[in-house]
Design a protein around this motif. Structure first.
Motif, short mmCIF file in Angstrom:
data_model
loop_
_atom_site.label_atom_id
_atom_site.label_comp_id
_atom_site.label_asym_id
_atom_site.label_seq_id
_atom_site.Cartn_x
_atom_site.Cartn_y
_atom_site.Cartn_z
N ILE A 137 0.85 -1.19 0.00
CA ILE A 137 0.00 0.00 0.00
C ILE A 137 0.89 1.24 0.00
N SER A 156 -4.95 -3.60 3.14
CA SER A 156 -3.77 -3.64 4.02
C SER A 156 -4.16 -3.49 5.49
N SER A 165 -6.27 -2.26 -5.41
CA SER A 165 -6.29 -2.98 -4.13
C SER A 165 -5.75 -4.39 -4.28
N PHE A 183 4.08 16.17 -4.94
CA PHE A 183 5.25 15.37 -4.60
C PHE A 183 6.51 16.20 -4.84
C1 LIG Z 1 0.23 9.29 -2.80
C2 LIG Z 1 -0.75 8.43 -2.07
C3 LIG Z 1 -0.83 8.51 -0.68
C4 LIG Z 1 -1.73 7.72 0.03
N1 LIG Z 1 -1.77 7.80 1.40
C5 LIG Z 1 -2.60 6.97 2.10
C6 LIG Z 1 -2.57 6.97 3.52
O1 LIG Z 1 -1.78 7.69 4.18
N2 LIG Z 1 -3.43 6.14 4.18
C7 LIG Z 1 -4.30 5.31 3.51
O2 LIG Z 1 -5.06 4.56 4.15
N3 LIG Z 1 -4.32 5.28 2.16
C8 LIG Z 1 -3.49 6.07 1.44
N4 LIG Z 1 -3.49 6.04 0.07
C9 LIG Z 1 -4.46 5.17 -0.64
C10 LIG Z 1 -4.02 3.70 -0.75
O3 LIG Z 1 -2.68 3.60 -1.15
C11 LIG Z 1 -4.93 2.99 -1.78
O4 LIG Z 1 -6.27 3.05 -1.37
C12 LIG Z 1 -4.51 1.55 -2.06
O5 LIG Z 1 -5.08 1.15 -3.27
C13 LIG Z 1 -4.96 0.59 -0.97
O6 LIG Z 1 -4.44 -0.68 -1.27
P1 LIG Z 1 -4.91 -2.02 -0.54
O7 LIG Z 1 -6.42 -2.10 -0.62
O8 LIG Z 1 -4.23 -3.11 -1.31
O9 LIG Z 1 -4.45 -1.96 0.88
C14 LIG Z 1 -2.59 6.83 -0.67
C15 LIG Z 1 -2.51 6.73 -2.07
C16 LIG Z 1 -1.59 7.53 -2.76
C17 LIG Z 1 -1.50 7.41 -4.26
#
Ligand SMILES: Cc1cc2nc3c(=O)[nH]c(=O)nc-3n(C[C@H](O)[C@H](O)[C@H](O)COP(=O)(O)O)c2cc1C
Length: 184
Positions: free
Chosen positions: A34, A60, A90, A173
């Motif tokens: 993630i 996650s 995801s 960024f």
């Molecule tokens: C730059 C960026 C920052 C992110 N920061 C967060 C964060 O701090 N906390 C969070 O829960 N999701 C954050 N996300 C969203 C997750 O990375 C995203 O929902 C991801 O697809 C979740 O993956 P998973 O379902 O496999 O865990 C962020 C996404 C990006 C692109």
């Protein structure tokens, strides 16, 4: 100096924060990744504890809550495209390592893998999870801190001048920025 404006809809008001790739595993040790913009030091030396903020709906969140281990991988700026890809799908329906082309390496103490392309990897054992607001805070005790020799300085610690990093501020960024002075 003109009067400051008050923003009544603050969003991620503290800046900058590192962009991190957090690895976790399911019960069959299938790995997931993630992207997080919210990763911080909670206890800095004795013991070393890091915090990560994850929304409850993320896959996650389930994996780390159940398996109680994670690895914080800090990516170089060159990995920004992959970082965005990781954060746009995801692990419930994607094998992100295979689809995005990142390389898992075995950790020493935990089941989630290190990401080979990241110069810094921090193995963590989950201590506790606390509901905060729209994200939950996961506190992890650091069991191992892996650092690529290319970013080490003469004192055996990482040298920020050699480090390529991605930081987030105001929804943008940036690289790590200019060196202003030494602390001591
Ligand atoms: C730059 C960026 C920052 C992110 N920061 C967060 C964060 O701090 N906390 C969070 O829960 N999701 C954050 N996300 C969203 C997750 O990375 C995203 O929902 C991801 O697809 C979740 O993956 P998973 O379902 O496999 O865990 C962020 C996404 C990006 C692109």
């Amino acid at each position: 100096m003109s009067a400051k404006r008050v923003l009544y809809d603050p969003f991620r008001p503290v800046y900058p924060s590192p962009a991190a790739l957090i690895t976790s595993v399911d019960a069959e040790t299938r790995p997931n990744i993630i992207t997080l913009g919210e990763t911080f030091n909670l206890s800095i030396r004795d013991p070393v504890i890091v915090g990560i903020a994850i929304a409850p709906e993320r896959y996650s969140h389930t994996l780390i809550s159940e398996q109680r281990e994670f690895v914080v991988n800090l990516p170089p700026a060159a990995l920004l495209p992959q970082l965005m890809q990781v954060g746009s799908m995801s692990g419930r329906d994607h094998d992100k390592f295979a689809e995005i082309g990142l390389t898992p390496l075995p950790s020493i103490h935990v089941k989630p893998p290190l990401i080979a392309e990241c110069p810094v990897n921090i193995e963590c054992k989950l201590l506790w999870v606390k509901t905060i607001g729209d994200h939950d805070l996961f506190a992890g005790e650091v069991l191992a801190h892996h650092v690529d020799p290319d970013v080490l300085g003469g004192n055996g610690r990482f040298d920020p001048a050699k480090l390529s990093a991605v930081v987030m501020a105001g929804g943008h960024f940036y690289g790590i920025g200019e060196h202003l002075r030494n602390w001591r």
